[in-house]
Design an enzyme around this catalytic site. Sequence first.
Site, PDB file in Angstrom:
ATOM      1  N   HIS A 131       0.766  -1.233   0.126  1.00 13.87           N
ATOM      2  CA  HIS A 131       0.160   0.019  -0.034  1.00 13.87           C
ATOM      3  C   HIS A 131       0.889   1.196   0.139  1.00 13.87           C
ATOM      4  O   HIS A 131       2.025   1.171   0.725  1.00 13.87           O
ATOM      5  CB  HIS A 131      -0.724  -0.207   1.137  1.00 13.87           C
ATOM      6  CG  HIS A 131      -1.920  -1.178   0.983  1.00 13.87           C
ATOM      7  ND1 HIS A 131      -3.454  -0.772   1.351  1.00 13.87           N
ATOM      8  CD2 HIS A 131      -1.929  -2.632   0.947  1.00 13.87           C
ATOM      9  CE1 HIS A 131      -3.916  -1.970   1.335  1.00 13.87           C
ATOM     10  NE2 HIS A 131      -3.017  -2.953   1.051  1.00 13.87           N
ATOM     11  N   GLU A 133       0.759   3.930   1.799  1.00  9.86           N
ATOM     12  CA  GLU A 133       1.171   4.248   3.005  1.00  9.86           C
ATOM     13  C   GLU A 133       2.333   3.494   3.668  1.00  9.86           C
ATOM     14  O   GLU A 133       3.201   3.943   4.055  1.00  9.86           O
ATOM     15  CB  GLU A 133      -0.211   4.242   3.857  1.00  9.86           C
ATOM     16  CG  GLU A 133      -1.317   5.087   3.364  1.00  9.86           C
ATOM     17  CD  GLU A 133      -2.127   4.681   2.567  1.00  9.86           C
ATOM     18  OE1 GLU A 133      -3.526   4.989   2.400  1.00  9.86           O
ATOM     19  OE2 GLU A 133      -1.915   3.766   1.905  1.00  9.86           O
ATOM     20  N   CYS A 158      -7.160   3.036   3.334  1.00  5.80           N
ATOM     21  CA  CYS A 158      -8.245   1.850   3.804  1.00  5.80           C
ATOM     22  C   CYS A 158      -8.047   1.510   5.266  1.00  5.80           C
ATOM     23  O   CYS A 158      -7.040   1.967   5.824  1.00  5.80           O
ATOM     24  CB  CYS A 158      -7.717   0.655   2.717  1.00  5.80           C
ATOM     25  SG  CYS A 158      -6.185   0.103   3.290  1.00  5.80           S
ATOM     26  N   CYS A 161      -4.387   0.199   6.228  1.00 10.29           N
ATOM     27  CA  CYS A 161      -3.167   1.190   6.454  1.00 10.29           C
ATOM     28  C   CYS A 161      -3.671   1.886   7.617  1.00 10.29           C
ATOM     29  O   CYS A 161      -2.757   2.474   8.460  1.00 10.29           O
ATOM     30  CB  CYS A 161      -3.282   2.001   5.321  1.00 10.29           C
ATOM     31  SG  CYS A 161      -2.686   1.306   3.784  1.00 10.29           S
TER      32      CYS A 161
END
Length: 346
Positions: A131, A133, A158, A161
């Site tokens: 992801h 992040e 999401c 994260c």
Amino acid sequence: MSSPYDDASDDSSDPPSGDSLRGTRHAASTGSSAASTSSDVLPESVPESAASASACPAVIPPSDVPAWMERLGAKSVDSLLVKLVKHAADTYAQPPISNFRVGVAALGKSGAIYLGANIEFRNTSLGQSVHAEQFAVALMASQGEVGLNSLALTHSPCGHCRQFFQEVYGASGMRVVFPGSPAAVLSDLLPEAFTPSDLHEDPPLVMRGGNFELVASDDEGELDDLAAMALASACASHAPYTTCPSGVALRFEDGSTYSGAYYECAAYNPSLPPMQAAIVASVAHGVSLPGGLQNDGTVKPALVDAVLCELDDAMVSQQSPTEAVLASLTIGSDVRLRMLKVNLKA
């Protein structure tokens, strides 16, 4: 004082192209200077950090931030983050499955800015994906950053994260902004969170945790340079819940090498494996991975060697997931994962 995001909609200037940002980082590395800025924009004192001297094109050191604010017409550092997220997605995202690009720009407590993006891998499970992040956090930790202040994203983070951020020093009060919503802090986005303290009485946190002391098994002999890199990354792991540190080091055909540590999460599933952290390091330096989306100005050398370092009796092993990702990046070649077994120093 007004919100740091109250000028985030200012679009008087677009983020530069990838070549433009890389050019600026090159100039900075050769000693160019930037004008100073007031303490309500950058920290009054910048902690000494590897980020301040990084040659990584996905990192903007504190000394370059004022010049970027002026160039993009940003009235605060946080509005600069907003202006950089599309560039991060366009330059670093490699989503060959979804074709859905996510970009992140994060401000560290050192005053440095870190760019991140999502990465996907063909021919393996979706759970191997990185992801955006996580990309930013792994990059920050690898560059010696000391904490996280604020974060701008192209899309709402999401749940995966939001949970992963619980591991990061300073994240509980981190400011988050994404399109269509006012600025928020992490505790607003994940109320009543399951946190590291639920599993660990005094949990270390990413960017503030202690390192592991590891020694190679007696039968390993003298370590080559790539194995030594993997060992160093394993020592830097964030693994307070399993005490199973691990690290991966990669070599590409152009001779470049990158390594990554394991970043564990109290909720287990959002943990970032060391192979993915090593790939983050390579992508942050401009490597476009096989199966990814090629970006102008990036290189795409073949992956020729990989080492995984982990405990000899690891209760949690990274070997299978590392081999799966390695196989997805080396289709048609005979690259094999080399294992380096280590022990916790007595």
